[in-house]
Scaffold this active site. Structure first.
Site, PDB file in Angstrom:
ATOM      1  N   GLU A 119       0.837  -1.211   0.000  1.00  0.00           N
ATOM      2  CA  GLU A 119       0.000   0.000   0.000  1.00  0.00           C
ATOM      3  C   GLU A 119       0.877   1.268   0.000  1.00  0.00           C
ATOM      4  O   GLU A 119       1.879   1.321   0.715  1.00  0.00           O
ATOM      5  CB  GLU A 119      -0.877  -0.012   1.254  1.00  0.00           C
ATOM      6  CG  GLU A 119      -1.820   1.176   1.346  1.00  0.00           C
ATOM      7  CD  GLU A 119      -2.633   1.174   2.646  1.00  0.00           C
ATOM      8  OE1 GLU A 119      -2.232   0.521   3.631  1.00  0.00           O
ATOM      9  OE2 GLU A 119      -3.689   1.842   2.658  1.00  0.00           O
ATOM     10  N   LYS A 196      -9.567   2.438  -2.229  1.00  0.00           N
ATOM     11  CA  LYS A 196      -9.737   1.815  -0.903  1.00  0.00           C
ATOM     12  C   LYS A 196     -11.146   2.104  -0.387  1.00  0.00           C
ATOM     13  O   LYS A 196     -11.534   3.273  -0.258  1.00  0.00           O
ATOM     14  CB  LYS A 196      -8.675   2.394   0.022  1.00  0.00           C
ATOM     15  CG  LYS A 196      -8.648   1.853   1.429  1.00  0.00           C
ATOM     16  CD  LYS A 196      -7.373   2.347   2.123  1.00  0.00           C
ATOM     17  CE  LYS A 196      -7.230   1.860   3.538  1.00  0.00           C
ATOM     18  NZ  LYS A 196      -5.902   2.145   4.095  1.00  0.00           N
ATOM     19  N   CYS A 233      -5.732  -2.643   2.253  1.00  0.00           N
ATOM     20  CA  CYS A 233      -5.444  -2.720   3.687  1.00  0.00           C
ATOM     21  C   CYS A 233      -6.642  -2.928   4.618  1.00  0.00           C
ATOM     22  O   CYS A 233      -7.085  -4.038   4.813  1.00  0.00           O
ATOM     23  CB  CYS A 233      -4.618  -1.516   4.131  1.00  0.00           C
ATOM     24  SG  CYS A 233      -3.916  -1.817   5.786  1.00  0.00           S
TER      25      CYS A 233
HETATM   26  N1  LIG Z   1      -3.288   1.172   6.133  1.00  0.00           N
HETATM   27  C1  LIG Z   1      -4.305   0.830   6.900  1.00  0.00           C
HETATM   28  O1  LIG Z   1      -5.447   0.876   6.497  1.00  0.00           O
HETATM   29  N2  LIG Z   1      -3.995   0.444   8.154  1.00  0.00           N
HETATM   30  C2  LIG Z   1      -4.965   0.286   9.169  1.00  0.00           C
HETATM   31  C3  LIG Z   1      -4.567  -0.657  10.208  1.00  0.00           C
HETATM   32  C4  LIG Z   1      -4.895  -2.061   9.856  1.00  0.00           C
HETATM   33  O2  LIG Z   1      -5.819  -2.298   9.104  1.00  0.00           O
HETATM   34  O3  LIG Z   1      -4.230  -2.945  10.355  1.00  0.00           O
END
Ligand SMILES: NC(=O)NCCC(=O)O
Length: 371
Positions: A119, A196, A233
């Site tokens: 990401e 996203k 993510c």
């Molecule tokens: N980049 C992101 O969405 N991180 C959030 C934390 C997670 O989903 O572990």
């Protein structure tokens, strides 16, 4: 030993479990054993020289009478940032292009057909800071920014589909920012982009300060090597997100991520793997490594892995080093496992559709029976 020094669960198992027990421990923890993928010596040497973890495995399917095997090799790349976060923006981006480019070259030596990066791969994961400058300067056009053009060159040169998750600036819609994955076909054309869907509001993940929830739905990209989707993510915590990509026909769902140890490490091996099982597809979870140097944020623990619809999974890459994980998949396994377990057939989607439609209404009354 601190969390940021611990190499991997797999390395510890191999070190401390007796060889006689190890196969059984692996079978119980990781499912049907995957075959180790052999690499050309030149690739192994290049990975050692360039200082990254190179691992590979094969997920096999049964042979069928009416279909040939549908073999595809996917490459997952995890990496640290290269330059300090106070280096000029363009230098930081160029250094990451160079680093990831040299890993992609090794992927090409190993016959990878589809590669996916982590990401926001062109930048430090600075969204924890809430600062605007200089981080928003890392944003680029998904259609013709220099990172997309760089990926188009890689795609053409290596005949490889490239999934490139970036911070996008959309000039057509007021210069807005998005967390976006660009999918570049192996022809070098931009096949499209997907944004996203779920933006975290957890701990220091202050991403809603920068961009909104994606508006591209659950697109699936038909590539020469199979139907792919990208669940970025935090979307991995949302079973319906995986599910909708699968309903649109995704055979492989990539999950480019950025997440830190204390927050999510116990969930990491479960979520993408469960999604592969629940949706009869392959999932590829990729997490960056290292830290964001100027901000106390935690350790990004890598551990990228691939999971298959039969519940088996690959070993994870290192928790602390850059890495390339290559998995050879026979996509016929998706339908074979679907025919065995029938989750799509037994899913009762109409019932859930109706109940969910009611549950989101303001006048919803939970279906609770009281004495
Ligand atoms: N980049 C992101 O969405 N991180 C959030 C934390 C997670 O989903 O572990």
């Amino acid at each position: 030993m601190s969390a940021s020094e611990f190499e991997s669960v797999e390395a510890s198992l191999s070190k401390y479990i007796s060889p006689g027990d190890l196969d059984e421990v692996r079978r119980i923890l990781y499912g049907k054993q995957t075959r180790k993928l052999d690499f050309p010596q030149s690739a192994t040497d290049a990975a050692a020289e360039r200082g990254f973890d190179l691992q590979g495995c094969v997920f096999e399917a049964s042979s069928e009478q009416l279909r040939l095997p549908r073999i595809v090799r996917v490459g997952l790349i995890q990496n640290k940032i290269v330059l300090p976060t106070d280096a000029p923006v363009l230098d930081q981006i160029a250094a990451l292009h160079k680093r990831v480019g040299e890993i992609v070259e090794v992927a090409a030596m190993c016959g990878v057909n589809i590669v996916c990066f982590q990401e926001a791969w062109t930048m430090p994961f600075a969204f924890c800071t809430r600062e605007r400058q200089p981080w928003t300067e890392f944003a680029e056009s998904a259609e013709d920014g220099f990172t997309t053009r760089f990926c188009q060159e890689l795609a053409k040169k290596y005949n490889m589909v490239v999934v490139s998750p970036i911070l996008e600036r959309d000039e057509i819609h007021g210069g807005t920012l998005w967390n976006t994955a660009v999918v570049v076909s192996n022809s070098g054309k931009v096949l499209g982009k997907t944004r996203k869907n779920h933006i975290p509001r957890v701990g220091d993940f202050n991403e809603s300060t920068y961009y909104m929830e994606g508006n591209t739905g659950h697109r699936v990209f038909q590539t020469q090597f199979g139907k792919i989707a990208v669940n970025i993510c935090y979307g991995r915590h949302h079973p319906l997100n995986w599910f909708m990509y699968s309903m649109n026909g995704a055979e492989i769902i990539f999950n480019p991520s950025a997440t830190v140890g204390e927050l999510s490490e116990p969930m990491w091996p479960i979520e993408a793997r469960n999604a592969a099982i629940a949706n009869h597809c392959f999932t590829c979870a990729i997490n960056r490594v290292g830290t964001v140097s100027h901000h106390e944020f935690g350790h990004f623990y890598g551990s990228s892995y691939v999971a298959a619809p039969d519940g088996s999974r690959s070993p994870g890459l290192s928790r602390i080093r850059d890495g390339l994980l290559i998995a050879e998949l026979d996509l016929n396994l998706t339908r074979q496992i679907g025919d065995q377990w029938n989750f799509k057939m037994t899913g009762r989607y109409e019932m859930y559709g109706e109940e969910l439609t009611k549950a989101v209404q303001n006048d919803f009354k939970p279906n609770i029976i009281k004495e």
